[in-house]
Design an enzyme around this catalytic site. Structure first.
Site, PDB file in Angstrom:
ATOM      1  N   GLU A 170      15.609 -15.103   8.839  1.00 59.41           N
ATOM      2  CA  GLU A 170      14.799 -16.041   8.057  1.00 59.41           C
ATOM      3  C   GLU A 170      15.632 -16.813   7.044  1.00 59.41           C
ATOM      4  O   GLU A 170      15.368 -17.982   6.779  1.00 59.41           O
ATOM      5  CB  GLU A 170      13.668 -15.293   7.322  1.00 59.41           C
ATOM      6  CG  GLU A 170      12.919 -16.213   6.366  1.00 59.41           C
ATOM      7  CD  GLU A 170      11.580 -15.702   5.892  1.00 59.41           C
ATOM      8  OE1 GLU A 170      11.324 -14.497   5.999  1.00 59.41           O
ATOM      9  OE2 GLU A 170      10.799 -16.537   5.403  1.00 59.41           O
ATOM     10  N   ASP A 206      13.500 -10.445   9.571  1.00 65.84           N
ATOM     11  CA  ASP A 206      12.818 -10.917   8.368  1.00 65.84           C
ATOM     12  C   ASP A 206      13.212  -9.949   7.263  1.00 65.84           C
ATOM     13  O   ASP A 206      12.730  -8.810   7.220  1.00 65.84           O
ATOM     14  CB  ASP A 206      11.293 -10.945   8.579  1.00 65.84           C
ATOM     15  CG  ASP A 206      10.620 -11.788   7.508  1.00 65.84           C
ATOM     16  OD1 ASP A 206      11.200 -11.892   6.404  1.00 65.84           O
ATOM     17  OD2 ASP A 206       9.535 -12.332   7.766  1.00 65.84           O
ATOM     18  N   ILE A 250      12.729  -9.745   4.029  1.00 72.46           N
ATOM     19  CA  ILE A 250      11.535  -9.284   3.276  1.00 72.46           C
ATOM     20  C   ILE A 250      10.367 -10.090   3.820  1.00 72.46           C
ATOM     21  O   ILE A 250      10.282 -11.305   3.601  1.00 72.46           O
ATOM     22  CB  ILE A 250      11.625  -9.524   1.753  1.00 72.46           C
ATOM     23  CG1 ILE A 250      12.872  -8.872   1.141  1.00 72.46           C
ATOM     24  CG2 ILE A 250      10.356  -8.987   1.070  1.00 72.46           C
ATOM     25  CD1 ILE A 250      12.985  -9.064  -0.386  1.00 72.46           C
ATOM     26  N   ASP A 251       9.471  -9.433   4.534  1.00 73.48           N
ATOM     27  CA  ASP A 251       8.254 -10.118   4.961  1.00 73.48           C
ATOM     28  C   ASP A 251       7.179  -9.775   3.937  1.00 73.48           C
ATOM     29  O   ASP A 251       6.836  -8.599   3.762  1.00 73.48           O
ATOM     30  CB  ASP A 251       7.818  -9.689   6.366  1.00 73.48           C
ATOM     31  CG  ASP A 251       6.650 -10.537   6.835  1.00 73.48           C
ATOM     32  OD1 ASP A 251       6.732 -11.772   6.716  1.00 73.48           O
ATOM     33  OD2 ASP A 251       5.643  -9.963   7.276  1.00 73.48           O
ATOM     34  N   THR A 295       7.346 -11.813   0.785  1.00 74.51           N
ATOM     35  CA  THR A 295       8.164 -12.016  -0.428  1.00 74.51           C
ATOM     36  C   THR A 295       7.295 -12.238  -1.662  1.00 74.51           C
ATOM     37  O   THR A 295       7.635 -11.802  -2.758  1.00 74.51           O
ATOM     38  CB  THR A 295       9.137 -13.201  -0.215  1.00 74.51           C
ATOM     39  OG1 THR A 295       9.940 -12.906   0.928  1.00 74.51           O
ATOM     40  CG2 THR A 295      10.044 -13.396  -1.415  1.00 74.51           C
ATOM     41  N   ASP A 335       8.852 -13.450  11.700  1.00 77.98           N
ATOM     42  CA  ASP A 335       7.662 -12.798  11.124  1.00 77.98           C
ATOM     43  C   ASP A 335       7.021 -11.867  12.139  1.00 77.98           C
ATOM     44  O   ASP A 335       6.466 -10.828  11.790  1.00 77.98           O
ATOM     45  CB  ASP A 335       6.584 -13.819  10.749  1.00 77.98           C
ATOM     46  CG  ASP A 335       7.003 -14.818   9.690  1.00 77.98           C
ATOM     47  OD1 ASP A 335       7.565 -14.399   8.682  1.00 77.98           O
ATOM     48  OD2 ASP A 335       6.748 -16.025   9.891  1.00 77.98           O
TER      49      ASP A 335
HETATM   50  C1  IPD Z   1       4.872 -14.731   5.186  1.00 79.15           C
HETATM   51  C2  IPD Z   1       4.003 -13.510   5.290  1.00 79.15           C
HETATM   52  C3  IPD Z   1       2.542 -13.900   5.181  1.00 79.15           C
HETATM   53  C4  IPD Z   1       2.138 -14.906   6.217  1.00 79.15           C
HETATM   54  C5  IPD Z   1       3.044 -16.130   6.136  1.00 79.15           C
HETATM   55  C6  IPD Z   1       4.497 -15.703   6.280  1.00 79.15           C
HETATM   56  P1  IPD Z   1       7.303 -14.400   4.087  1.00 79.15           P
HETATM   57  O1  IPD Z   1       6.244 -14.378   5.342  1.00 79.15           O
HETATM   58  O2  IPD Z   1       4.206 -12.862   6.522  1.00 79.15           O
HETATM   59  O3  IPD Z   1       1.703 -12.784   5.337  1.00 79.15           O
HETATM   60  O4  IPD Z   1       0.800 -15.291   5.999  1.00 79.15           O
HETATM   61  O5  IPD Z   1       2.678 -16.989   7.200  1.00 79.15           O
HETATM   62  O6  IPD Z   1       5.331 -16.837   6.184  1.00 79.15           O
HETATM   63  O7  IPD Z   1       7.408 -15.837   3.665  1.00 79.15           O
HETATM   64  O8  IPD Z   1       6.734 -13.514   3.039  1.00 79.15           O
HETATM   65  O9  IPD Z   1       8.543 -13.874   4.717  1.00 79.15           O
HETATM   66 CA    CA Z   2       8.077 -13.521   6.876  1.00 81.81          CA
END
Ligand code: IPD
Ligand code: CA
Length: 275
Positions: free
Chosen positions: A80, A96, A98-99, A101, A223
């Site tokens: 990412e 990813d 940190i999913d 963030t 993701d």
């Molecule tokens: C996000 C998270 C979130 C989802 C967003 C993603 P990130 O990833 O997974 O739950 O709704 O579409 O972009 O930006 O925290 O790595």
């Molecule tokens: Ca993510």
């Protein structure tokens, strides 16, 4: 990416990569926890003013990439935070770091490190680690899905009215407006909606039976890579709304009967045709 590796058994390669990824995800989780005191609430942003990135996202990705390349120098990597390596082995890692963030920044527990691996374009291993609860979800192709080593299976719900459905929202205001309209139409027809804030954990929640289904428009490959395999290895269907695999266009995951009911509803709402 296509390659010729006729003697490679995806199932045993998947097990091997899952083991490597789970060790790295736990170590990366410890790294981001150790950086908590450095979190800058007014940190950098990416695609929009609401799309936050921290030093911990970058450090986690750098750590995972360095260790993956040391162990498997011929693999490809997509991360990412810009990780982009082109190897020759037929294996591609999707990271990813940190999913969730936003949750990390606010110290809300629902964030994770997600590491998936595909071989010749097929997902074969996935690990999602939630550091706050020390929970590790894992799967490899043909070998089932696990939470902290215990096998998990998705719910077998077959009606919308009692379905607990997770979803998420993108970062662009235009997309969010469309996603809100879909939600307003769907909410009266289901038990309730959950928005946890980490797509990887949403897919693991389907796998683990803590929600009945999950859908979202507009995810990135990192993701959904690991969580998608964990959900399907737990018995769920994970796909887009038009008989294709999960993609940035759309992902819907749930037990087979509920998947069909929700897909029909979401197609009628044109949930994948938003901006
Ligand atoms: C996000 C998270 C979130 C989802 C967003 C993603 P990130 O990833 O997974 O739950 O709704 O579409 O972009 O930006 O925290 O790595
Ligand atoms: Ca993510």
């Amino acid at each position: 990416m296509s390659s010729n590796h006729p003697r490679t058994d995806p199932r045993s390669l998947g097990l091997e990569l899952r083991e490597l990824a789970s060790g790295l995800a736990v170590e990366a989780g410890e790294l981001i926890e150790s950086m908590r005191s450095e979190v800058d609430m007014a940190g950098d942003t990416k695609s929009s003013a609401t799309d936050v990135v921290t030093a911990a996202d970058k450090a986690s990705e750098a750590f995972i990439m360095e260790r993956l390349l040391a162990a498997r120098p011929d693999d490809s990597i997509l991360g990412e935070e810009g990780g982009d390596v082109h190897g020759t082995s037929g294996v591609r890692w999707l990271i990813d770091p940190i999913d969730g963030t936003t949750n990390y920044v606010y110290d809300i527990p629902a964030y994770s490190v997600s590491i998936g691996a595909e071989f010749d374009d097929e997902m074969i291993a996935g690990v999602v680690y939630e550091p706050k609860s020390n929970t590790c979800y894992e799967a490899s192709i043909g070998s089932g899905a696990f939470r902290n080593g215990e096998p998990i299976t998705c719910n077998a719900k077959a009606e919308l009215a009692t379905a607990l459905v997770a979803t998420g929202f993108g970062y662009s205001p235009e997309r969010r407006a469309g996603q809100a309209e879909v939600l307003v139409s769907l909410l009266p027809d289901v038990r309730d909606i959950r928005r946890f804030g980490s797509a990887a954990l949403d897919l693991c929640a389907v796998a683990d039976g803590r929600v009945d289904a999950y859908y979202e428009k507009g995810l990135n490959p990192w993701d959904l890579a690991a969580g998608w395999l964990i959900a399907t290895e737990a018995g769920a269907i994970a796909a887009d709304l038009r008989d294709g695999p999960p993609s940035p266009e759309f992902v819907l995951a749930g037990g087979p009967a509920l998947f069909e009911l929700l897909r029909d509803r979401l197609v009628a709402l044109e949930a994948d045709r938003l901006p």
